[in-house]
Design a protein around this motif. Structure first.
Motif, PDB file in Angstrom:
ATOM      1  N   ASP A   1       0.707  -1.273  -0.145  1.00 44.15           N
ATOM      2  CA  ASP A   1       0.011  -0.170   0.000  1.00 44.15           C
ATOM      3  C   ASP A   1       0.698   1.269   0.027  1.00 44.15           C
ATOM      4  O   ASP A   1       0.629   2.115   0.683  1.00 44.15           O
TER       5      ASP A   1
ATOM      6  N   LYS B   1       3.051   0.441   6.303  1.00 45.62           N
ATOM      7  CA  LYS B   1       1.478   0.112   6.117  1.00 45.62           C
ATOM      8  C   LYS B   1       0.891  -0.971   5.285  1.00 45.62           C
ATOM      9  O   LYS B   1      -0.001  -0.632   4.488  1.00 45.62           O
ATOM     10  N   SER B   2       1.602  -2.080   5.501  1.00 47.80           N
ATOM     11  CA  SER B   2       1.168  -3.247   4.799  1.00 47.80           C
ATOM     12  C   SER B   2      -0.456  -3.505   4.958  1.00 47.80           C
ATOM     13  O   SER B   2      -0.964  -3.210   6.159  1.00 47.80           O
ATOM     14  N   LEU B   3      -1.260  -4.061   4.036  1.00 52.93           N
ATOM     15  CA  LEU B   3      -2.585  -4.550   4.122  1.00 52.93           C
ATOM     16  C   LEU B   3      -2.656  -5.843   4.530  1.00 52.93           C
ATOM     17  O   LEU B   3      -3.638  -6.371   5.019  1.00 52.93           O
TER      18      LEU B   3
ATOM     19  N   SER C   1       0.856  -1.481  10.096  1.00 53.93           N
ATOM     20  CA  SER C   1      -0.371  -1.793  10.406  1.00 53.93           C
ATOM     21  C   SER C   1      -0.318  -3.081  11.139  1.00 53.93           C
ATOM     22  O   SER C   1       0.540  -3.869  11.379  1.00 53.93           O
TER      23      SER C   1
ATOM     24  N   VAL D   1      -1.484  -6.119  11.299  1.00 53.81           N
ATOM     25  CA  VAL D   1      -2.037  -7.091  10.465  1.00 53.81           C
ATOM     26  C   VAL D   1      -0.876  -8.184  10.391  1.00 53.81           C
ATOM     27  O   VAL D   1       0.366  -7.983  10.654  1.00 53.81           O
TER      28      VAL D   1
ATOM     29  N   VAL E   1      -1.069   0.752  13.515  1.00 46.13           N
ATOM     30  CA  VAL E   1      -2.600   1.085  13.230  1.00 46.13           C
ATOM     31  C   VAL E   1      -3.651   0.164  13.207  1.00 46.13           C
ATOM     32  O   VAL E   1      -3.267  -0.882  12.241  1.00 46.13           O
TER      33      VAL E   1
ATOM     34  N   ASP F   1      -6.609  -0.385  11.841  1.00 45.85           N
ATOM     35  CA  ASP F   1      -7.348  -0.519  10.612  1.00 45.85           C
ATOM     36  C   ASP F   1      -6.109   0.043   9.510  1.00 45.85           C
ATOM     37  O   ASP F   1      -6.098   1.331   9.151  1.00 45.85           O
ATOM     38  N   PRO F   2      -5.756  -0.916   8.753  1.00 42.67           N
ATOM     39  CA  PRO F   2      -4.615  -0.336   7.876  1.00 42.67           C
ATOM     40  C   PRO F   2      -5.233   0.492   6.760  1.00 42.67           C
ATOM     41  O   PRO F   2      -4.462   0.927   5.933  1.00 42.67           O
ATOM     42  N   THR F   3      -6.561   0.664   6.687  1.00 45.87           N
ATOM     43  CA  THR F   3      -6.904   1.448   5.501  1.00 45.87           C
ATOM     44  C   THR F   3      -7.466   2.842   5.860  1.00 45.87           C
ATOM     45  O   THR F   3      -7.913   3.790   5.299  1.00 45.87           O
TER      46      THR F   3
ATOM     47  N   PHE G   1      -3.544   6.586  10.510  1.00 45.59           N
ATOM     48  CA  PHE G   1      -2.016   6.462  10.000  1.00 45.59           C
ATOM     49  C   PHE G   1      -1.400   7.608  10.452  1.00 45.59           C
ATOM     50  O   PHE G   1      -0.368   7.662  10.922  1.00 45.59           O
TER      51      PHE G   1
END
Ligand code: UDP
Length: 475
Positions: A288, A376-378, A399, A401, A417, A419-421, A426
């Motif tokens: 991302d 900030k990987s999904l 993130s 995740v 973070v 929620d990575p989105t 962020f």
């Protein structure tokens, strides 16, 4: 099948990073237990590539140390055709929970998979002997387990991929893999226990996190002048020209930063004192980069004087990965759309890959110079970039995740973070660290401590010793 030539490195070299008591345990207890268990026999690793990718990187880190500890350790690479690799890439994507190329995993795929591995097993038979232990990495060579077991040799399967949430895709992949593994494997090793399918017996399940090599060009100590000189040389920051920037190659010989980065930027490079926010990743949709850019521009830029660096490898160097060029193109297109002031604070950087150790030294400098390292990987099995930055005491925003939640404890040794989105969340985390350098330094200090505690090779080697002894005992 071919064998990768491996050097030996004395585990004593780890003294620069590993605390004395742990090094003594490695030398006086772990290594002798491994040697006694194997009694001169070999640990044979089998994977599907000698270079590129996290698995090859991990084997390059660990195996020379086991050889240096007196354990005959070898590394074989399977030989296969394009259809085989298309199939195993499909399996890889499905094990990550996505459809991949959407192709079948039916009887003809099985037939081809088995035939290729049968040919490999004939070569393998001539290379291993009773008393050895075989460690098979990932889905590609997994189908060799039956043959290895039939020769009376214990089998360990090390799976480097996985997701917590199983879905129809993971189920399809595991249905395909299960018959090749379940009857034969003596010990399974996953990066997280959640990644193991439920049919893996708990008493054969081991968890080992990847470790980083503190001596490699990627992580070795670098003085402040070399950090800025390296980034100045490649073109990321404006640092005055000085003498040649050197690093130590893995074989101990001197390396020099020679190449430049491809930098997409408007206006002058940030100065030495400009705070940098950096993400260093492959150009992959799941990293991302686009979200990092928008999050920075919308929620960090106006309140701070920081610059953003999005860095990945040159895409021409990964010609077999058309996705990389596509992702870079997308990020570039979005960058062109930014307002002028934003564009002048965001640079896209492709790091040269002509010399992988030089590339690693540049990554090292960037991770050390950045005021905040972001990831900030999904999705992420385990973020090596996160560990690398932690080891360098960098304040990190990542993130929450996959494996990253095992690496970072939010507010203790980095910021997660949820929620990575969520770009606002962020951005707030990044701004918070930029505005409070003392807090950022404290997170960085704790991150280094965590990396030293859990992600250096001696920790992995100790766990591997347990896996090997367990597999030999069971067999
Ligand atoms: N990396 C690198 N050069 C680059 C970009 C990335 O050496 O230009 C390295 C990075 O330092 C890390 C690895 O590639 O060691 C990426 O591993 P990670 O687990 O973060 O992600 P993966 O690429 O395996 O999904």
């Amino acid at each position: 099948m071919f064998e990768v030539r491996l050097g030996a490195r004395p585990p004593e070299d780890l003294a620069v990073a590993v605390p004395q008591d742990r090094l003594r345990r490695l030398l006086d207890e772990v290594a002798p237990r491994m040697r006694d268990g194997l009694q001169g026999h070999s640990v044979v690793n089998i994977n599907s590539t000698a270079t590129g990718g996290g698995v090859a990187e991990m084997l390059q880190v660990l195996l020379p140390f086991t050889r240096g500890a007196g354990v005959d350790t070898r590394w074989l690479v399977v030989d296969a055709d394009a259809d085989f690799f298309a199939l195993t890439k499909r399996l890889h994507h499905r094990m990550h929970g996505s459809a991949g190329d959407g192709g079948p995993l039916g009887p003809s795929e099985r037939e081809h998979y088995e035939q290729v591995l049968h040919e490999n097993s004939e070569q393998l038979a001539a290379t291993v002997a009773p008393g050895d232990v075989v460690i098979i990495h990932d889905p590609q060579p997994a189908g060799l387990a039956a043959a290895v077991k039939s020769w009376g040799i214990p089998v360990v399967w090390r799976c480097h991929v996985g997701v917590e949430e199983q879905n129809e895709h993971t189920k399809g992949a595991w249905d395909f893999m299960r018959p090749y593994l379940e009857p034969y494997v003596d010990a399974y090793v996953f990066t997280r226990s959640e990644y193991a399918p439920d049919w893996v017996p708990k008493d054969r399940l081991f968890v080992i996190k990847p470790s980083i090599d503190p001596l490699a060009p990627k992580n070795q100590p670098m003085d402040a002048q070399t950090v800025v000189g390296t980034l100045g040389h490649v073109g990321i920051i404006d640092a005055p020209p000085s003498e040649p920037m050197m690093f130590a190659r893995s074989d101990g010989s001197p390396g020099r930063i020679r190449h430049f980065a491809d930098v997409i930027r408007t206006g002058p490079a940030p100065g030495i004192d400009s705070p940098l926010v950096a993400q260093i990743s492959r150009w992959d949709p799941l990293k991302d980069m686009l979200g990092v850019m928008h999050g920075f521009v919308e929620h960090v830029l106006d309140g701070t004087d920081a610059h953003l660096v999005l860095a990945g490898p040159v895409v021409s160097a990964v010609a077999d990965d058309p996705e990389a060029a596509e992702v870079l193109e997308q990020v570039f297109a979005a960058w062109r759309q930014l307002r002028h002031t934003a564009r002048s604070r965001v640079q896209l950087v492709c790091l040269p890959l002509t010399d992988v150790e030089e590339n690693a030294a540049i990554v090292n400098a960037l991770q050390r110079h950045a005021s905040v390292v972001v990831q900030k990987s999904l999705a992420e099995g385990f973020g090596l970039t996160v560990t690398e930055a932690m080891y360098k005491s960098a304040p990190i925003v990542a993130s929450a995740v996959g494996g990253i939640v095992d690496q970072i404890t939010d507010g203790v040794n980095g910021r997660l973070v949820a929620d990575p989105t969520d770009l606002a969340e962020f951005g707030a985390a990044v701004s918070g660290l930029l505005e409070d350098p003392a807090a950022a330094r404290e997170l960085g200090r704790a991150a280094h401590e965590r990396a030293v505690a859990d992600f250096l090779p001696d920790t992995s080697l100790e766990l591997w010793q347990e896996v090997l002894i367990s597999a030999m005992g069971r067999a």
